[in-house]
Design an enzyme around this catalytic site. Sequence first.
Site, PDB file in Angstrom:
ATOM      1  N   TYR A  60      28.638  40.653  48.189  1.00  0.00           N
ATOM      2  CA  TYR A  60      29.791  39.852  47.733  1.00  0.00           C
ATOM      3  C   TYR A  60      29.331  38.812  46.716  1.00  0.00           C
ATOM      4  O   TYR A  60      29.952  38.634  45.661  1.00  0.00           O
ATOM      5  CB  TYR A  60      30.427  39.181  48.956  1.00  0.00           C
ATOM      6  CG  TYR A  60      31.432  38.093  48.640  1.00  0.00           C
ATOM      7  CD1 TYR A  60      32.691  38.396  48.146  1.00  0.00           C
ATOM      8  CD2 TYR A  60      31.122  36.738  48.859  1.00  0.00           C
ATOM      9  CE1 TYR A  60      33.621  37.389  47.861  1.00  0.00           C
ATOM     10  CE2 TYR A  60      32.040  35.735  48.591  1.00  0.00           C
ATOM     11  CZ  TYR A  60      33.282  36.058  48.092  1.00  0.00           C
ATOM     12  OH  TYR A  60      34.191  35.065  47.811  1.00  0.00           O
TER      13      TYR A  60
ATOM     14  N   THR B  93      28.915  40.151  43.329  1.00  0.00           N
ATOM     15  CA  THR B  93      30.165  40.385  42.566  1.00  0.00           C
ATOM     16  C   THR B  93      30.597  39.096  41.874  1.00  0.00           C
ATOM     17  O   THR B  93      31.080  39.111  40.740  1.00  0.00           O
ATOM     18  CB  THR B  93      31.340  40.889  43.449  1.00  0.00           C
ATOM     19  OG1 THR B  93      31.773  39.868  44.375  1.00  0.00           O
ATOM     20  CG2 THR B  93      30.987  42.147  44.204  1.00  0.00           C
ATOM     21  N   LYS B  94      30.408  37.968  42.551  1.00  0.00           N
ATOM     22  CA  LYS B  94      30.839  36.693  41.966  1.00  0.00           C
ATOM     23  C   LYS B  94      29.891  36.284  40.828  1.00  0.00           C
ATOM     24  O   LYS B  94      30.316  35.662  39.848  1.00  0.00           O
ATOM     25  CB  LYS B  94      30.915  35.616  43.052  1.00  0.00           C
ATOM     26  CG  LYS B  94      31.975  35.912  44.127  1.00  0.00           C
ATOM     27  CD  LYS B  94      33.362  36.059  43.531  1.00  0.00           C
ATOM     28  CE  LYS B  94      34.456  36.180  44.575  1.00  0.00           C
ATOM     29  NZ  LYS B  94      35.804  36.264  43.997  1.00  0.00           N
TER      30      LYS B  94
ATOM     31  N   GLY C  37      46.552  38.385  43.998  1.00  0.00           N
ATOM     32  CA  GLY C  37      46.262  38.013  45.393  1.00  0.00           C
ATOM     33  C   GLY C  37      46.971  36.735  45.790  1.00  0.00           C
ATOM     34  O   GLY C  37      46.386  35.849  46.409  1.00  0.00           O
ATOM     35  N   ALA C  38      48.257  36.647  45.433  1.00  0.00           N
ATOM     36  CA  ALA C  38      48.988  35.396  45.654  1.00  0.00           C
ATOM     37  C   ALA C  38      49.780  35.399  46.963  1.00  0.00           C
ATOM     38  O   ALA C  38      50.527  34.461  47.232  1.00  0.00           O
ATOM     39  CB  ALA C  38      49.918  35.130  44.475  1.00  0.00           C
ATOM     40  N   SER C  39      49.613  36.446  47.766  1.00  0.00           N
ATOM     41  CA  SER C  39      50.377  36.490  49.020  1.00  0.00           C
ATOM     42  C   SER C  39      49.833  35.524  50.059  1.00  0.00           C
ATOM     43  O   SER C  39      50.569  35.043  50.919  1.00  0.00           O
ATOM     44  CB  SER C  39      50.374  37.915  49.583  1.00  0.00           C
ATOM     45  OG  SER C  39      49.055  38.438  49.601  1.00  0.00           O
ATOM     46  N   ARG C  40      48.521  35.248  49.974  1.00  0.00           N
ATOM     47  CA  ARG C  40      47.893  34.424  51.029  1.00  0.00           C
ATOM     48  C   ARG C  40      46.865  33.478  50.401  1.00  0.00           C
ATOM     49  O   ARG C  40      46.458  33.646  49.251  1.00  0.00           O
ATOM     50  CB  ARG C  40      47.160  35.335  52.034  1.00  0.00           C
ATOM     51  CG  ARG C  40      48.077  36.299  52.732  1.00  0.00           C
ATOM     52  CD  ARG C  40      47.355  37.135  53.760  1.00  0.00           C
ATOM     53  NE  ARG C  40      46.601  38.228  53.186  1.00  0.00           N
ATOM     54  CZ  ARG C  40      45.276  38.371  53.296  1.00  0.00           C
ATOM     55  NH1 ARG C  40      44.563  37.483  53.974  1.00  0.00           N
ATOM     56  NH2 ARG C  40      44.663  39.396  52.751  1.00  0.00           N
TER      57      ARG C  40
ATOM     58  N   ASN D 252      42.421  36.130  41.113  1.00  0.00           N
ATOM     59  CA  ASN D 252      42.019  35.532  42.392  1.00  0.00           C
ATOM     60  C   ASN D 252      41.809  36.575  43.491  1.00  0.00           C
ATOM     61  O   ASN D 252      41.002  36.349  44.397  1.00  0.00           O
ATOM     62  CB  ASN D 252      43.115  34.531  42.802  1.00  0.00           C
ATOM     63  CG  ASN D 252      43.064  34.187  44.278  1.00  0.00           C
ATOM     64  OD1 ASN D 252      42.278  33.337  44.685  1.00  0.00           O
ATOM     65  ND2 ASN D 252      43.887  34.855  45.089  1.00  0.00           N
TER      66      ASN D 252
ATOM     67  N   ILE E  96      36.596  27.542  51.957  1.00  0.00           N
ATOM     68  CA  ILE E  96      38.003  27.122  51.987  1.00  0.00           C
ATOM     69  C   ILE E  96      38.659  27.759  53.212  1.00  0.00           C
ATOM     70  O   ILE E  96      38.398  28.933  53.526  1.00  0.00           O
ATOM     71  CB  ILE E  96      38.744  27.588  50.698  1.00  0.00           C
ATOM     72  CG1 ILE E  96      38.014  27.093  49.420  1.00  0.00           C
ATOM     73  CG2 ILE E  96      40.199  27.126  50.715  1.00  0.00           C
ATOM     74  CD1 ILE E  96      37.971  25.600  49.212  1.00  0.00           C
TER      75      ILE E  96
HETATM   76  N1  LIG Z   1      38.065  31.336  51.377  1.00  0.00           N
HETATM   77  C1  LIG Z   1      36.905  30.956  50.895  1.00  0.00           C
HETATM   78  O1  LIG Z   1      36.115  30.281  51.572  1.00  0.00           O
HETATM   79  C2  LIG Z   1      36.515  31.336  49.469  1.00  0.00           C
HETATM   80  C3  LIG Z   1      35.403  30.707  48.927  1.00  0.00           C
HETATM   81  C4  LIG Z   1      34.998  31.035  47.626  1.00  0.00           C
HETATM   82  C5  LIG Z   1      35.731  31.949  46.896  1.00  0.00           C
HETATM   83  N2  LIG Z   1      36.812  32.556  47.445  1.00  0.00           N
HETATM   84  C6  LIG Z   1      37.531  33.527  46.609  1.00  0.00           C
HETATM   85  O2  LIG Z   1      38.877  33.116  46.453  1.00  0.00           O
HETATM   86  C7  LIG Z   1      39.722  34.257  46.306  1.00  0.00           C
HETATM   87  C8  LIG Z   1      40.845  34.182  47.331  1.00  0.00           C
HETATM   88  O3  LIG Z   1      40.272  34.111  48.618  1.00  0.00           O
HETATM   89  P1  LIG Z   1      41.103  33.721  49.928  1.00  0.00           P
HETATM   90  O4  LIG Z   1      40.164  33.030  50.820  1.00  0.00           O
HETATM   91  O5  LIG Z   1      42.383  33.102  49.555  1.00  0.00           O
HETATM   92  O6  LIG Z   1      41.332  35.203  50.514  1.00  0.00           O
HETATM   93  P2  LIG Z   1      42.446  35.811  51.470  1.00  0.00           P
HETATM   94  O7  LIG Z   1      43.172  34.735  52.204  1.00  0.00           O
HETATM   95  O8  LIG Z   1      41.748  36.885  52.232  1.00  0.00           O
HETATM   96  O9  LIG Z   1      43.478  36.475  50.425  1.00  0.00           O
HETATM   97  C9  LIG Z   1      43.026  37.514  49.604  1.00  0.00           C
HETATM   98  C10 LIG Z   1      44.136  37.907  48.641  1.00  0.00           C
HETATM   99  O10 LIG Z   1      43.623  38.974  47.805  1.00  0.00           O
HETATM  100  C11 LIG Z   1      44.516  40.077  47.874  1.00  0.00           C
HETATM  101  N3  LIG Z   1      43.772  41.349  47.811  1.00  0.00           N
HETATM  102  C12 LIG Z   1      42.611  41.682  48.422  1.00  0.00           C
HETATM  103  N4  LIG Z   1      42.279  42.961  48.149  1.00  0.00           N
HETATM  104  C13 LIG Z   1      43.257  43.451  47.337  1.00  0.00           C
HETATM  105  C14 LIG Z   1      43.504  44.716  46.744  1.00  0.00           C
HETATM  106  N5  LIG Z   1      42.685  45.765  46.901  1.00  0.00           N
HETATM  107  N6  LIG Z   1      44.627  44.859  45.996  1.00  0.00           N
HETATM  108  C15 LIG Z   1      45.473  43.829  45.827  1.00  0.00           C
HETATM  109  N7  LIG Z   1      45.320  42.620  46.386  1.00  0.00           N
HETATM  110  C16 LIG Z   1      44.223  42.433  47.136  1.00  0.00           C
HETATM  111  C17 LIG Z   1      45.242  39.939  49.212  1.00  0.00           C
HETATM  112  O11 LIG Z   1      46.484  40.612  49.112  1.00  0.00           O
HETATM  113  P3  LIG Z   1      47.272  41.308  50.348  1.00  0.00           P
HETATM  114  O12 LIG Z   1      47.047  40.504  51.580  1.00  0.00           O
HETATM  115  O13 LIG Z   1      48.683  41.280  49.870  1.00  0.00           O
HETATM  116  O14 LIG Z   1      46.737  42.711  50.439  1.00  0.00           O
HETATM  117  C18 LIG Z   1      45.374  38.420  49.337  1.00  0.00           C
HETATM  118  O15 LIG Z   1      46.509  37.977  48.656  1.00  0.00           O
HETATM  119  C19 LIG Z   1      38.806  35.476  46.470  1.00  0.00           C
HETATM  120  O16 LIG Z   1      38.435  35.963  45.212  1.00  0.00           O
HETATM  121  C20 LIG Z   1      37.615  34.921  47.208  1.00  0.00           C
HETATM  122  O17 LIG Z   1      36.454  35.673  46.958  1.00  0.00           O
HETATM  123  C21 LIG Z   1      37.224  32.267  48.715  1.00  0.00           C
END
Ligand SMILES: NC(=O)c1ccc[n+]([C@@H]2O[C@H](COP(=O)([O-])OP(=O)(O)OC[C@H]3O[C@@H](n4cnc5c(N)ncnc54)[C@H](OP(=O)(O)O)[C@@H]3O)[C@@H](O)[C@H]2O)c1
Length: 255
Positions: free
Chosen positions: A162, A165-166, A13-16, A92, A195
Amino acid sequence: MITLHNKTALVTGASRGIGRATALALAEAGAHVLVHYGRSAQEAQSLVAAIQSKGGRADAISVDLATPNGAALLAEKVRSIVGDRLDILVSNAGVSKSARIADHTVEDFDNLFATNVRSPFFLVQQLLPILGEGSNIIMITSVVAHAVIGKPGIENPSVLAYASTKGALETLVRNWAAILGPNGIRVNAVAPGVIDTDMSNFTKTEAGRETALEMQALKRLGKPEDVADVVAFLASDKARWITGASIPVDGGSKL
Ligand SMILES: NC(=O)c1ccc[n+]([C@@H]2O[C@H](COP(=O)([O-])OP(=O)(O)OC[C@H]3O[C@@H](n4cnc5c(N)ncnc54)[C@H](OP(=O)(O)O)[C@@H]3O)[C@@H](O)[C@H]2O)c1
């Protein structure tokens, strides 16, 4: 200073968002980074180009991790690039869902567990042959594995599926750490608070932003780089005596 020279790293999940910042941080420390993505091909390719333009090494790999054979497919592609040694796995990629209890569907539940739990479980299984003494695994979990956030109430939306899962991932981290420790492999969780990414879109409204800030000791929204720097530290030999831990990176949430 953290150095990851001659190390290979996979960030899912490193694209975003957090994954993107993490891939950049690992590459800046000298690692050869495999930038995994699902649908966001352009974003992943632009990250690879950015890393390469600074003299770093990176490759993009696309696999849908919600599918039953996604983890196996990803492991196969990783092995075709790095051969027989992976030093760092950052799991991630994840999805979230906020809804009232009544509005959670079986499809939502299955997608959450398939992406957030099943895929890391089988990714570790499939990559084990190329993880060895000195390798380490970092799972991105969440503050919601430890605390209930938002306003509780049957009619209020929540992230309870959700969050579970964590919680499952954090249990796996302790089990993996115990099982893989004798082989010299460390396993840790990083548990971010809110975040500022696409996933936390509720913070784009003033009310949502205030809710986030209210529960934190430090009064700003977390940035992907805040998490990435901690992951880079954990991935390095500076963290050689840390395993089985969950490190909160949440600005002091719910103290
Ligand atoms: N943001 C927060 O507040 C927060 C807080 C606590 C924990 N987290 C955790 O941190 C991690 C990253 O979150 P983020 O906020 O950076 O999320 P995000 O901006 O929505 O990015 C999610 C990433 O996961 C990839 N992804 C999702 N479903 C996928 C699938 N079926 N197959 C392959 N890739 C998939 C996406 O890839 P594509 O776009 O290329 O499909 C994207 O690169 C997650 O595990 C999230 O639960 C986030």
